[in-house]
Design an enzyme around this catalytic site. Structure first.
Site, PDB file in Angstrom:
ATOM      1  N   LYS A  54       0.817  -1.228   0.000  1.00 33.56           N
ATOM      2  CA  LYS A  54       0.000   0.000   0.000  1.00 33.56           C
ATOM      3  C   LYS A  54       0.845   1.271   0.000  1.00 33.56           C
ATOM      4  CE  LYS A  54      -3.960  -2.067   2.153  1.00 33.56           C
ATOM      5  NZ  LYS A  54      -4.829  -2.173   3.302  1.00 33.56           N
ATOM      6  N   GLY A  74       5.236  -2.963  -8.790  1.00 37.87           N
ATOM      7  CA  GLY A  74       4.950  -1.748  -8.021  1.00 37.87           C
ATOM      8  C   GLY A  74       6.147  -1.315  -7.183  1.00 37.87           C
ATOM      9  N   ASP A 108       3.448 -14.251  -9.768  1.00 42.82           N
ATOM     10  CA  ASP A 108       2.794 -14.093 -11.077  1.00 42.82           C
ATOM     11  C   ASP A 108       3.750 -14.313 -12.247  1.00 42.82           C
ATOM     12  OD1 ASP A 108       0.693 -13.303  -9.449  1.00 42.82           O
ATOM     13  OD2 ASP A 108       1.049 -11.164  -9.759  1.00 42.82           O
ATOM     14  N   MET A 147      -4.192 -17.637  -9.050  1.00 44.38           N
ATOM     15  CA  MET A 147      -3.816 -16.222  -9.097  1.00 44.38           C
ATOM     16  C   MET A 147      -2.985 -15.919 -10.358  1.00 44.38           C
ATOM     17  SD  MET A 147      -2.872 -15.144  -5.233  1.00 44.38           S
ATOM     18  CE  MET A 147      -4.124 -14.562  -4.094  1.00 44.38           C
ATOM     19  N   ARG A 204      -2.767 -12.292 -11.492  1.00 41.84           N
ATOM     20  CA  ARG A 204      -3.187 -10.987 -12.037  1.00 41.84           C
ATOM     21  C   ARG A 204      -3.512 -11.110 -13.514  1.00 41.84           C
ATOM     22  NH1 ARG A 204      -2.341  -6.663  -8.217  1.00 41.84           N
ATOM     23  NH2 ARG A 204      -0.704  -7.393  -6.861  1.00 41.84           N
ATOM     24  N   ARG A 264     -18.262 -27.629 -10.073  1.00 39.18           N
ATOM     25  CA  ARG A 264     -17.813 -26.984  -8.828  1.00 39.18           C
ATOM     26  C   ARG A 264     -16.553 -26.163  -9.079  1.00 39.18           C
ATOM     27  NH1 ARG A 264     -20.061 -29.653  -4.367  1.00 39.18           N
ATOM     28  NH2 ARG A 264     -22.072 -30.419  -5.082  1.00 39.18           N
ATOM     29  N   HIS A 299      -4.722 -17.407  -1.491  1.00 40.38           N
ATOM     30  CA  HIS A 299      -3.422 -17.133  -0.886  1.00 40.38           C
ATOM     31  C   HIS A 299      -2.653 -18.386  -0.470  1.00 40.38           C
ATOM     32  CE1 HIS A 299      -5.352 -13.203  -0.804  1.00 40.38           C
ATOM     33  NE2 HIS A 299      -4.127 -12.714  -0.835  1.00 40.38           N
ATOM     34  N   GLN A 332      -1.454 -20.148  -2.470  1.00 40.98           N
ATOM     35  CA  GLN A 332      -0.357 -20.131  -3.451  1.00 40.98           C
ATOM     36  C   GLN A 332       0.821 -19.283  -3.000  1.00 40.98           C
ATOM     37  OE1 GLN A 332      -2.489 -19.727  -7.650  1.00 40.98           O
ATOM     38  NE2 GLN A 332      -3.778 -19.102  -5.969  1.00 40.98           N
ATOM     39  N   ARG A 333       0.611 -18.431  -2.011  1.00 40.90           N
ATOM     40  CA  ARG A 333       1.678 -17.509  -1.608  1.00 40.90           C
ATOM     41  C   ARG A 333       2.361 -17.908  -0.306  1.00 40.90           C
ATOM     42  NH1 ARG A 333      -0.697 -11.776  -2.626  1.00 40.90           N
ATOM     43  NH2 ARG A 333      -0.135 -11.466  -0.460  1.00 40.90           N
TER      44      ARG A 333
HETATM   45  O1  F6P Z   1       0.833 -10.303  -7.267  1.00 43.87           O
HETATM   46  C1  F6P Z   1       0.672 -11.373  -6.418  1.00 43.87           C
HETATM   47  C2  F6P Z   1      -0.797 -11.616  -6.122  1.00 43.87           C
HETATM   48  O2  F6P Z   1      -0.909 -12.752  -5.299  1.00 43.87           O
HETATM   49  C3  F6P Z   1      -1.670 -11.776  -7.361  1.00 43.87           C
HETATM   50  O3  F6P Z   1      -1.539 -13.025  -7.973  1.00 43.87           O
HETATM   51  C4  F6P Z   1      -3.028 -11.475  -6.801  1.00 43.87           C
HETATM   52  O4  F6P Z   1      -3.880 -10.984  -7.790  1.00 43.87           O
HETATM   53  C5  F6P Z   1      -2.741 -10.416  -5.766  1.00 43.87           C
HETATM   54  O5  F6P Z   1      -1.361 -10.505  -5.459  1.00 43.87           O
HETATM   55  C6  F6P Z   1      -3.553 -10.538  -4.516  1.00 43.87           C
HETATM   56  O6  F6P Z   1      -3.259  -9.472  -3.692  1.00 43.87           O
HETATM   57  P1  F6P Z   1      -3.756  -9.385  -2.181  1.00 43.87           P
HETATM   58  O7  F6P Z   1      -2.855 -10.253  -1.352  1.00 43.87           O
HETATM   59  O8  F6P Z   1      -3.641  -7.944  -1.838  1.00 43.87           O
HETATM   60  O9  F6P Z   1      -5.155  -9.893  -2.155  1.00 43.87           O
END
Ligand code: F6P
Length: 365
Positions: A78, A120, A143, A185, A187, A283, A289, A291-292
């Site tokens: 942010k 960003g 991504d 995910m 983007r 379905r 998340h 994935q992260r």
């Molecule tokens: O850029 C990484 C990412 O996980 C994208 O794949 C996804 O669109 C976005 O960030 C989600 O962001 P936030 O964690 O703010 O929901």
């Protein structure tokens, strides 16, 4: 040549991903062990740089973090210091506070800043570089959409999760003769969907770069039925859109520089398919998340370590205003000026798409 660097700082910005800690560890260890630099880490990305909130990074503080997802330095998506929300006379206004950050670094005698982030975060890195700060970028994002590098760290870890999810959906899809949709995910880039779709043997891969036709996807399901394959697994990228349609927005994060959060296209596809396909339940699972988070894959641990070591080598040589990157199998670097604003998207005529098409995968086009 005399090495003028004595102290370096690093920060992690944007959405987190597996491998951030591995980069922090590699930067810190190389800086201390090889060059004897002092290392500090700003907390919460650029926000920490503005508020001068930082921690000393030592061999001890980066011990045991190689495999862990997330970031010990925390992160924020942010805070753009060139357009930052501050309180003035009881009002919240946006201001360029980048000079405050530069002053903070000067006061602390920090000679170089390693910025670990995606588009960003690296845009601000480029802007700080234009103002004369010694900046080095490290490309992060699940991504995989950054230009000038074959791959960003974090992508492989996300891919593993998405591929495993597709494998798990296969067995339950088959048992119930269902159509299972997995939304991943990415983007506006289809890399996770495309590569997980190939590795997880999806029958249909839907990516933003190739707008889809719901009828074409329905035809694929019916074709499989005729062949006696009474289930279908579909992977769809969150940024996918129908032909003559638009992306589905999940939410707007008002105070974020990039406020649009995608999500929901998988459910839209399920609803639209239900109007055509009557023989199967449909379905949708949104992987989100998952994935992260979690553990960093072996590939990402190695790539992140290579990137971190390279960033310190660049600092030592005085190569600033650049991003570490991977070209072929070699670590290299590219000017931040050439990286920013050039998203790397899937080439719809590229080899990977053709490979998938050759083995019978439908893209719904
Ligand atoms: O850029 C990484 C990412 O996980 C994208 O794949 C996804 O669109 C976005 O960030 C989600 O962001 P936030 O964690 O703010 O929901």
């Amino acid at each position: 040549m005399e090495n003028k660097i004595k102290k370096i700082a690093l920060l992690t910005g944007g959405g987190d991903c597996p491998g951030l800690n591995a980069v922090i560890r590699a930067v810190t260890r190389t800086a201390i062990l090889k060059y004897g630099y002092e290392v500090v880490g700003y907390i919460f990305g650029y926000r920490g740089l503005y508020h001068n909130q930082k921690v000393n990074l030592t061999l001890d503080s980066v011990s045991g973090i190689l495999h862990k997802g997330g970031t010990i330095l925390y992160s924020s998506n942010k805070d753009n210091l060139f357009d930052y929300l501050v309180e003035e006379n009881g009002q919240r206004v946006r201001k360029d506070v980048s000079d405050v950050a530069i002053e903070n670094m000067k006061k602390e005698n920090i000679d170089a800043l390693v910025v670990i982030g995606g588009d960003g975060t690296l845009t601000s890195a480029r802007d700080f570089s234009r103002k004369g700060l010694n900046v080095i970028g490290v490309p992060k994002t699940i991504d995989n959409d950054l230009a000038a590098t074959e791959v960003t760290f974090g992508f492989n870890s996300a891919l593993e999760v998405a591929t495993e999810a597709l494998g798990r959906l296969h067995t339950t899809a088959e048992s119930h003769r269902r159509v299972m949709i997995l939304e991943v995910m990415g983007r506006n880039a289809g890399w996770i969907a495309l590569e997980a779709g190939i590795a997880g043997s999806a029958d249909v891969i839907v990516i933003p770069e190739i707008p889809y036709d719901t009828n074409k996807i329905a035809e694929k399901i019916k074709k499989r039925d005729k062949e006696g394959k009474l289930f279908t697994v579909i992977v769809i990228a969150e940024g996918a859109k129908p032909k003559n349609g638009d992306v589905v927005i999940n939410r707007i994060v008002e105070d974020s520089p990039d406020p649009v959060r995608l999500g929901g296209i998988g459910n839209k596809l399920a609803n639209d398919l239900e109007k055509i396909i009557k023989d199967h339940e449909i379905r949708c699972t949104i992987l989100g998340h998952l994935q992260r988070g979690g553990t960093t894959t072996t590939y990402d641990r190695i790539l992140s370590t290579r990137y971190g070591v390279a960033a310190v080598e660049m600092a030592n040589k005085g190569e600033f205003g650049k991003m570490v990157c991977l070209r072929g199998d070699k670590i290299s670097s590219e000017s931040l000026e050439n990286v920013i604003g050039k998203a790397k998207l899937v080439d719809e005529h590229g080899e990977l798409v053709q490979v998938a098409k050759s083995i019978g995968v439908s893209f719904g086009d």
